[in-house]
Design a protein around this motif. Sequence first.
Motif, short mmCIF file in Angstrom:
data_model
loop_
_atom_site.label_atom_id
_atom_site.label_comp_id
_atom_site.label_asym_id
_atom_site.label_seq_id
_atom_site.Cartn_x
_atom_site.Cartn_y
_atom_site.Cartn_z
N ARG A 1 0.88 -1.18 0.00
CA ARG A 1 0.00 0.00 0.00
C ARG A 1 0.92 1.23 0.00
O ARG A 1 1.09 1.92 1.01
CB ARG A 1 -0.91 -0.02 1.24
CG ARG A 1 -1.96 1.10 1.26
CD ARG A 1 -2.84 0.98 2.50
NE ARG A 1 -3.69 2.14 2.66
CZ ARG A 1 -4.86 2.33 2.04
NH1 ARG A 1 -5.30 1.41 1.21
NH2 ARG A 1 -5.58 3.41 2.25
N SER A 2 1.54 1.45 -1.14
CA SER A 2 2.52 2.53 -1.23
C SER A 2 2.41 3.24 -2.58
O SER A 2 1.93 2.67 -3.56
CB SER A 2 3.94 1.98 -1.06
OG SER A 2 4.27 1.13 -2.14
N VAL A 3 2.87 4.47 -2.60
CA VAL A 3 2.91 5.26 -3.83
C VAL A 3 4.31 5.84 -3.99
O VAL A 3 4.86 6.42 -3.04
CB VAL A 3 1.88 6.41 -3.80
CG1 VAL A 3 2.00 7.28 -5.06
CG2 VAL A 3 0.46 5.86 -3.68
N ALA A 4 4.90 5.65 -5.15
CA ALA A 4 6.20 6.25 -5.45
C ALA A 4 5.98 7.67 -5.94
O ALA A 4 5.20 7.91 -6.86
CB ALA A 4 6.93 5.43 -6.51
N LEU A 5 6.66 8.60 -5.31
CA LEU A 5 6.63 10.01 -5.72
C LEU A 5 8.02 10.38 -6.18
O LEU A 5 8.97 10.38 -5.39
CB LEU A 5 6.20 10.90 -4.55
CG LEU A 5 4.80 10.63 -3.97
CD1 LEU A 5 4.58 11.46 -2.71
CD2 LEU A 5 3.72 10.93 -5.00
N GLY B 1 -0.31 14.10 2.47
CA GLY B 1 -1.69 13.70 2.22
C GLY B 1 -1.83 12.19 2.08
O GLY B 1 -2.79 11.58 2.58
N LEU B 2 -0.89 11.56 1.39
CA LEU B 2 -0.93 10.10 1.26
C LEU B 2 -0.70 9.43 2.60
O LEU B 2 -1.31 8.39 2.91
CB LEU B 2 0.11 9.65 0.24
CG LEU B 2 -0.22 9.96 -1.22
CD1 LEU B 2 1.02 9.76 -2.11
CD2 LEU B 2 -1.37 9.08 -1.71
N ALA B 3 0.18 10.02 3.42
CA ALA B 3 0.40 9.47 4.76
C ALA B 3 -0.89 9.50 5.58
O ALA B 3 -1.22 8.54 6.28
CB ALA B 3 1.50 10.26 5.47
N ASP B 4 -1.63 10.60 5.47
CA ASP B 4 -2.91 10.71 6.18
C ASP B 4 -3.90 9.65 5.73
O ASP B 4 -4.81 9.28 6.49
CB ASP B 4 -3.52 12.10 5.96
CG ASP B 4 -2.73 13.20 6.65
OD1 ASP B 4 -1.94 12.88 7.55
OD2 ASP B 4 -2.90 14.39 6.26
N ARG B 5 -3.75 9.17 4.52
CA ARG B 5 -4.66 8.17 3.97
C ARG B 5 -4.12 6.75 4.12
O ARG B 5 -4.65 5.81 3.53
CB ARG B 5 -4.94 8.50 2.49
CG ARG B 5 -5.77 9.76 2.32
CD ARG B 5 -5.61 10.40 0.96
NE ARG B 5 -6.44 11.59 0.81
CZ ARG B 5 -6.14 12.78 1.35
NH1 ARG B 5 -5.03 12.93 2.06
NH2 ARG B 5 -6.95 13.81 1.19
N GLY B 6 -3.07 6.60 4.89
CA GLY B 6 -2.56 5.27 5.22
C GLY B 6 -1.60 4.68 4.21
O GLY B 6 -1.37 3.46 4.21
N PHE B 7 -1.01 5.51 3.35
CA PHE B 7 -0.07 5.02 2.35
C PHE B 7 1.37 5.31 2.77
O PHE B 7 1.67 6.37 3.32
CB PHE B 7 -0.32 5.68 0.99
CG PHE B 7 -1.55 5.20 0.29
CD1 PHE B 7 -1.50 4.13 -0.59
CD2 PHE B 7 -2.78 5.82 0.52
CE1 PHE B 7 -2.64 3.68 -1.24
CE2 PHE B 7 -3.93 5.38 -0.11
CZ PHE B 7 -3.86 4.31 -0.99
N ALA B 8 2.25 4.37 2.50
CA ALA B 8 3.69 4.63 2.60
C ALA B 8 4.12 5.34 1.32
O ALA B 8 3.51 5.17 0.26
CB ALA B 8 4.45 3.32 2.76
N THR B 9 5.17 6.15 1.42
CA THR B 9 5.71 6.81 0.24
C THR B 9 7.08 6.25 -0.09
O THR B 9 7.86 5.89 0.80
CB THR B 9 5.81 8.33 0.45
OG1 THR B 9 6.56 8.61 1.65
CG2 THR B 9 4.43 8.95 0.57
N VAL B 10 7.36 6.18 -1.37
CA VAL B 10 8.61 5.60 -1.86
C VAL B 10 9.30 6.60 -2.78
O VAL B 10 8.65 7.23 -3.62
CB VAL B 10 8.35 4.29 -2.64
CG1 VAL B 10 9.66 3.71 -3.17
CG2 VAL B 10 7.62 3.28 -1.75
N SER B 11 10.61 6.77 -2.62
CA SER B 11 11.37 7.64 -3.51
C SER B 11 12.83 7.21 -3.48
O SER B 11 13.15 6.12 -3.00
CB SER B 11 11.18 9.11 -3.10
OG SER B 11 11.45 9.97 -4.19
#
Length: 379
Positions: free
Chosen positions: A123-127, A147-157
Amino acid sequence: MSALAEPGDSDAGALVGAIGPVRALQAIVERWAASRVLAIVREADPAVAELLGHRLENALERWRPRASLRTAVRAFESAGHFRAALVTPEDDLWPRALDDLGDGAPHALWVRGDLARLEELVRSVALVGARAATGYGEHVAMEASAGLADRGFATVSGGAYGIDGAVHRAGLASDATTIAFLAGGVDRLYPAGHTDLLRRVGERGLLIAELPCGSSPTRWRFLMRNRLIAAASTATVVVEAGRRSGSLNTAGHAAAIGRPLGAVPGPVTSPASAGCHRLIREYGAECVTTPDEMAELTGVAGQPKIDVGEPQGRDAGSTDNAETVRLLDGLKTRSPLTVSELVVRTGMSARDVIGALGALETTGRASERSGGWVKTAQG
């Protein structure tokens, strides 16, 4: 195998897939003849044997010079010092999404941080985006990450300057999991200006690399690292990118394996957003402007295959092929290196090194001295 083959070496992936990592490593270390190895592969998987064919001998020549027990021991000692763990495809926590890379998938991952966070990649999104980001781009990146963190997503970069750094800083500020894929070892924090940031990511998120500790980042390895960012994430969003930005390489990897792809539009007068506009106009990337729209991408089936040209790195206009890029990475400007030393540094065969050196010498980008070869100012 992660120390013997360069990232993305599909020949190594095919060999390991056919006969397993233990036997593949044994064949390399014990210097089995190519004919013997091919016979074993043919017995296990005739299709792979047909694929490798005459390439196997050249591949073995690439890998054997790197088979060093001392180097392996140093890598594990450094991993122990930095509390890094080795994760393999046999482990339960292995990110299965990486398997979509086929023979180009990594053989292992070196990870700094709480291994349980690997499960958050589902459950992650690459930015991703340009290093030379504008104030607009960094603002959008931070808003998206938070915003993605607030929606429960991990971020990847990727931990770089510009967009990457903004993504990680916002993720940390939101007390969410942010994950950085590195082009070198997890003990080589790069760029140096982000040492403190990446250290915090390792403590509160994850630092991940496919190369063992002690490995230096190179231009080629940055390009190959991008495929991991794209494959490991549920979706990829290009926040800000020029027309020939290196982040388009990540976008290409994402679309090639069917990952949802989004791009953030910018001012029509801004060259810094021309790459995003190109993705939307020519390659069918979703136009996304809010964290909600980015989150929605994770439920999209996928995008049509994208072709944004050859992978672009720090020299966006370069037409160098893969061998030339790797050799230029390996050469030094002052200390001459022999062909044997370049084989170890680049992961190329001696035959390929000699051929590439000849081409570079012809164009004045490399020259031979009494002690070996050096890169010229034109290189």
